[in-house]
Scaffold this active site. Structure first.
Site, PDB file in Angstrom:
ATOM      1  N   GLN A 105       0.818  -1.210   0.000  1.00 57.93           N
ATOM      2  CA  GLN A 105       0.000   0.000   0.000  1.00 57.93           C
ATOM      3  C   GLN A 105       0.855   1.265   0.000  1.00 57.93           C
ATOM      4  O   GLN A 105       0.321   2.367  -0.095  1.00 57.93           O
ATOM      5  CB  GLN A 105      -0.920   0.015   1.231  1.00 57.93           C
ATOM      6  CG  GLN A 105      -1.948  -1.088   1.246  1.00 57.93           C
ATOM      7  CD  GLN A 105      -2.698  -1.173   2.560  1.00 57.93           C
ATOM      8  OE1 GLN A 105      -2.705  -2.209   3.219  1.00 57.93           O
ATOM      9  NE2 GLN A 105      -3.338  -0.093   2.980  1.00 57.93           N
ATOM     10  N   GLU A 149       0.587  -1.779   4.522  1.00 59.92           N
ATOM     11  CA  GLU A 149       1.004  -0.371   4.566  1.00 59.92           C
ATOM     12  C   GLU A 149       2.466  -0.253   4.974  1.00 59.92           C
ATOM     13  O   GLU A 149       3.267   0.346   4.281  1.00 59.92           O
ATOM     14  CB  GLU A 149       0.122   0.428   5.524  1.00 59.92           C
ATOM     15  CG  GLU A 149       0.509   1.894   5.589  1.00 59.92           C
ATOM     16  CD  GLU A 149      -0.425   2.744   6.420  1.00 59.92           C
ATOM     17  OE1 GLU A 149      -0.048   3.871   6.773  1.00 59.92           O
ATOM     18  OE2 GLU A 149      -1.549   2.278   6.734  1.00 59.92           O
ATOM     19  N   ARG A 184      -5.728   7.909  17.040  1.00 55.37           N
ATOM     20  CA  ARG A 184      -7.035   7.849  16.380  1.00 55.37           C
ATOM     21  C   ARG A 184      -8.071   7.170  17.275  1.00 55.37           C
ATOM     22  O   ARG A 184      -9.248   7.547  17.271  1.00 55.37           O
ATOM     23  CB  ARG A 184      -6.941   7.153  15.028  1.00 55.37           C
ATOM     24  CG  ARG A 184      -8.220   7.233  14.214  1.00 55.37           C
ATOM     25  CD  ARG A 184      -8.040   6.722  12.798  1.00 55.37           C
ATOM     26  NE  ARG A 184      -7.405   7.671  11.923  1.00 55.37           N
ATOM     27  CZ  ARG A 184      -8.067   8.563  11.166  1.00 55.37           C
ATOM     28  NH1 ARG A 184      -9.390   8.610  11.211  1.00 55.37           N
ATOM     29  NH2 ARG A 184      -7.419   9.382  10.374  1.00 55.37           N
ATOM     30  N   ARG A 236      -7.910  -1.428   8.689  1.00 52.06           N
ATOM     31  CA  ARG A 236      -9.083  -0.623   8.310  1.00 52.06           C
ATOM     32  C   ARG A 236      -9.735   0.056   9.522  1.00 52.06           C
ATOM     33  O   ARG A 236     -10.276  -0.608  10.404  1.00 52.06           O
ATOM     34  CB  ARG A 236     -10.084  -1.534   7.612  1.00 52.06           C
ATOM     35  CG  ARG A 236     -11.179  -0.838   6.842  1.00 52.06           C
ATOM     36  CD  ARG A 236     -12.006  -1.874   6.117  1.00 52.06           C
ATOM     37  NE  ARG A 236     -12.829  -1.297   5.065  1.00 52.06           N
ATOM     38  CZ  ARG A 236     -13.441  -2.021   4.131  1.00 52.06           C
ATOM     39  NH1 ARG A 236     -13.317  -3.341   4.126  1.00 52.06           N
ATOM     40  NH2 ARG A 236     -14.165  -1.439   3.208  1.00 52.06           N
ATOM     41  N   THR A 276      -3.658  11.391  10.455  1.00 46.18           N
ATOM     42  CA  THR A 276      -3.345  12.182  11.637  1.00 46.18           C
ATOM     43  C   THR A 276      -1.901  12.679  11.615  1.00 46.18           C
ATOM     44  O   THR A 276      -1.568  13.627  12.317  1.00 46.18           O
ATOM     45  CB  THR A 276      -3.610  11.377  12.924  1.00 46.18           C
ATOM     46  OG1 THR A 276      -2.958  10.111  12.831  1.00 46.18           O
ATOM     47  CG2 THR A 276      -5.096  11.155  13.109  1.00 46.18           C
ATOM     48  N   GLU A 281     -13.059   3.250   5.197  1.00 45.79           N
ATOM     49  CA  GLU A 281     -13.026   2.815   6.590  1.00 45.79           C
ATOM     50  C   GLU A 281     -14.313   3.039   7.370  1.00 45.79           C
ATOM     51  O   GLU A 281     -14.698   2.181   8.182  1.00 45.79           O
ATOM     52  CB  GLU A 281     -11.868   3.522   7.307  1.00 45.79           C
ATOM     53  CG  GLU A 281     -10.508   3.091   6.819  1.00 45.79           C
ATOM     54  CD  GLU A 281      -9.389   3.921   7.424  1.00 45.79           C
ATOM     55  OE1 GLU A 281      -8.437   3.340   7.954  1.00 45.79           O
ATOM     56  OE2 GLU A 281      -9.478   5.158   7.363  1.00 45.79           O
TER      57      GLU A 281
END
Length: 778
Positions: A211, A246, A324, A356, A456, A726
């Site tokens: 990703q 990721e 988050r 996710r 973020t 998401e």
């Protein structure tokens, strides 16, 4: 010239935008001709890599004998960390992730060495033949053990508003409790895989299922001790990612690259499923605590919430993930005075990573738990308590971290779903059914989602694109986002086709490549279309301005009046086919190539004050779930689901609905069946499809209605759409709440059951027994 920016609020005739266009790879995927990394035709020199791993969770390596590995049939090369020419730590943000074991054992299943062989089977067999001894040390394996030892990968962060301690002391009613929230295996269909091909001198090409191609490029360059411009990374498509590719796809690309330059041969490294599950991180498990203050009507007065993320052995992306979670413990509700604390805990298990929702679900579930607790305490239906505490004009619209809600649609959205799903009629039907059914109990819940959209980490909120128009009028676009099945390339194609007023078959979205668009951000945080769509649009605008000026000069019309639509370019009664204009522009030496760039505006966050605007906007949604629970076994079925979800102006309703349906089912798996298990030695034992259960087609409810909440985004997102990757995942919290509602019926809805997630039938049965043994009282 900015008049050329078109922000359609309805379907434009002849334009593919805002229509349910099929996924650009759908036919190839269904027919089996879509090419993934493992499908790339094998170079003549191809060989295969595998890894040998630890069998202890903590300690130090005291001896390593690789002689049997080297003698194993087909073996070409074997490496340890001492053979790495450059950086040995491949941590994506902070250090702590050695490419191979460096004496200290981090977790059970950590790669110690890598072996290269002529065939994949030979490499995997050879990897089992090492003789390793360890001086074992006591391992920290659980969140509670890490809390007791104060073991952290990053410092604790806190923020809040008001004096919550005083509020808790003076409030008419209070409650407190704890929730264990389990992790989740990504279970992408295509596992971790990379192919490294040596080029001239120290140059190298990498094909990887990642990703974040730019991060792979950077880490491969650092590991090889070469400049970034020597490394080219190509990523056409992934067979699923969900966050698991990721940061953690890079290790396998780096190892393949080291072998490739050592041997001057092409190298593929594809992890078998069991090793993939063992050696790569998962969704963070959390242990969360709350204390809340409220009044007799159910109005929230204050909340003190602590979220404790089990990060595994290294920071990876955990700092932002726990942030988050903290940002979402309020979900859709004004909690009053607040204090939010987030711990980043270190354990001797695999380093957990993005998934996710990126920590949001593990925080957001606390808001729904608190609403249920209040409802049971005062004897109201949970939906009434939820509506009473919604953000809005009466309760206020400022979050615990100081960000105001600038588009307040929650009450309207929930109200529509409440009416369309016949919630109150069904509530009475559920109560009547339960009164007449001694064994099977039904449960019903409506829960909303308010999810912040943006990375973020502020610097990641940027994107680039490269666009070419060829002399036959066909268009090729490249951008920094990656396609993992979510339809990103399809939406980018729709955007470009709409901008130039041509059909979708004139657009080719090419493989993501670091030598076309540099320094890209990961495709994550639901920002793929928001960022890359704007970048592609800006590239279109640059070329359209050139073409409009050229057309205006030819026909003596104002450039701002030029329109691109239906395959024509028009102004002042003059028309040219788009293809003819392109040919004319080429002959007139007008550049038909451009880059586009976009960065998200308005966002900032001050960690010192715990306040700011970390998100560009919020995506919203709500779901009603109805379940049936067998009180003798703890087994349950999901009977009905109704969803109303906010995607702003939908760029592609079919793809958006697919994302909502898939996200919901994946979220349901997280909260019901997907149970990660480690044994007392720190070994993952839920390491295959026989011991780890994801939802199957039979778990999908027959009644599954999805509707889009048709209201444009108030912010200047791409055509005023909203992210959809998401947010729908968290709609599945309604399933967990519905199961609790069914159990609560055993106590006349006066007790909120203690039900950890995932709510497996065993845990459901334990919650049922706890309420029955307590006689319906806590």
């Amino acid at each position: 010239m900015r008049k050329l920016v078109d922000q359609p609020s309805h379907k434009a005739e002849h334009s593919p935008l805002l229509r349910s266009e099929k996924h650009e790879s759908a036919i190839r995927q269904v027919s089996g001709s879509a090419r993934y990394v493992d499908d790339i035709p094998a170079p003549a020199s191809l060989c295969y890599a595998s890894a040998g791993v630890t069998n202890v969770a903590s300690g130090t390596l005291t001896s390593l004998d690789l002689s049997a590995v080297k003698r194993s049939p087909g073996v070409i090369d074997v490496i340890t960390i001492s053979d790495i020419p450059g950086h040995t730590d491949i941590g994506p943000v902070f250090g702590g992730d050695p490419i191979l074991l460096d004496k200290e054992v981090k977790f059970h299943g950590q790669p110690v060495f890598a072996v290269l062989a002529e065939t994949q089977e030979q490499a995997r067999v050879a990897a089992t033949k090492a003789t390793m001894t360890f001086a074992e040390a006591e391992a920290i394996l659980t969140t509670n053990e890490a809390l007791a030892a104060d073991a952290k990968v990053r410092p604790t962060h806190e923020f809040g508003r008001g004096d919550v301690s005083n509020t808790l002391q003076t409030a008419p009613l209070t409650a407190s409790g704890h929730l264990s929230v389990g992790g989740q295996e990504h279970m992408y269909l295509e596992g971790q895989v990379s192919l490294a091909i040596p080029e001239e001198e120290d140059r190298i090409s990498i094909f990887t299922s990642s990703q974040h191609p730019s991060e792979v490029q950077k880490l491969v360059a650092e590991v090889l001790d070469v400049k970034l411009h020597r490394v080219a990374v190509d990523m056409r498509r992934m067979g699923g990612g969900f966050g698991g590719k990721e940061s953690q796809a890079a290790q396998w690309a780096c190892l393949a690259a080291v072998f490739a330059l050592r041997t001057r041969r092409a190298v593929k490294m594809r992890l078998p499923r069991m090793l993939d599950m063992q050696a790569t991180g998962k969704r963070h498990p959390f242990e969360n605590d709350y204390e809340i203050a409220f009044n007799e009507t159910g109005k929230m007065l204050g909340a003190k919430v602590t979220v404790s993320g089990n990060c595994g052995h290294s920071p990876d992306l955990s700092d932002a993930i726990v942030d988050r979670a903290m940002f979402h413990v309020d979900n859709a509700y004004q909690l009053g005075d607040t204090h939010i604390t987030g711990h980043r805990l270190k354990t001797n298990i695999v380093s957990h990573t993005a998934f996710r929702g990126f920590g949001g679900p593990q925080g957001l579930i606390m808001a729904e738990l608190m609403m249920d607790v209040v409802a049971r305490k005062i004897g109201l239906d949970p939906l009434s308590v939820r509506k009473l505490n919604l953000y809005g004009e009466e309760n206020g619209t400022v979050t615990p971290y100081g960000m105001p809600l600038e588009q307040d649609i929650l009450a309207d959205l929930i109200g529509k779903l409440e009416a369309n799903s016949n919630y109150w009629q069904r509530r009475e039907e559920v109560k009547a059914f339960n009164a007449a059914s001694p064994i099977i109990k039904k449960g019903l819940a409506l829960t909303p989602v308010k999810f912040g959209i943006s990375f973020t980490a502020k610097h990641l909120n940027q994107a680039g694109a490269l666009l070419h128009i060829y002399t036959d009028g066909s268009i090729q676009v490249n951008h920094g986002g990656t396609e993992m099945g979510q339809g990103l390339h399809t939406k980018i194609g729709q955007i470009v086709a709409h901008e130039f007023g041509v059909t979708l078959d004139n657009i080719e979205v090419t493989a993501t490549r670091t030598d076309k668009v540099p320094n890209t951000s990961p495709t994550a945080a639901s920002s793929g279309t928001d960022l890359n769509g704007k970048a592609a649009q800006n590239a279109c605008i640059t070329i359209k301005e050139r073409l409009a000026a050229f057309f205006a000069e030819q026909f003596n019309v104002p450039a701002e009046d030029v329109i691109f639509a239906a395959g024509q370019v028009s102004a002042g009664g003059h028309h040219l086919p788009f293809t003819q204009l392109i040919q004319n522009a080429y002959m007139a030496r007008i550049s038909l190539s451009a880059t586009g760039y976009y960065r998200t505006p308005k966002i900032y966050y001050d960690r010192e004050t715990g306040s700011g605007r970390p998100f560009f906007y919020f995506a919203n949604g709500a779901a009603v779930s109805e379940v049936s629970v067998d009180t003798l076994t703890g087994e349950y079925t999901l009977d009905k689901v109704d969803i109303l979800h906010d995607v702003g102006t939908s760029l592609n309703p079919a793809i958006d609905r697919g994302q909502i349906e898939g996200g919901f089912i994946q979220g349901m798996g997280w909260l019901t069946t997907e149970d990660l298990r480690w044994d007392d030695s720190g070994r993952l034992i839920s390491n295959n499809m026989a011991t780890y259960k994801i939802p199957a087609i039979g778990d999908t409810p027959a009644h599954f209605n999805v509707a889009l909440f048709d209201r444009p985004n108030a912010e200047d997102s791409i055509y005023h759409s909203k992210a959809v990757g998401e947010p729908p995942f968290m709609l599945a919290i309604s399933v967990w709440c519905a199961i609790k509602d069914a159990i609560a019926s055993l106590a006349d809805y006066k007790v909120d059951p203690d039900l950890p997630a995932p709510a497996t039938p065993e845990k459901v049965l334990m919650a049922i027994n706890a309420i029955q043994n307590a006689g319906g009282e806590q």
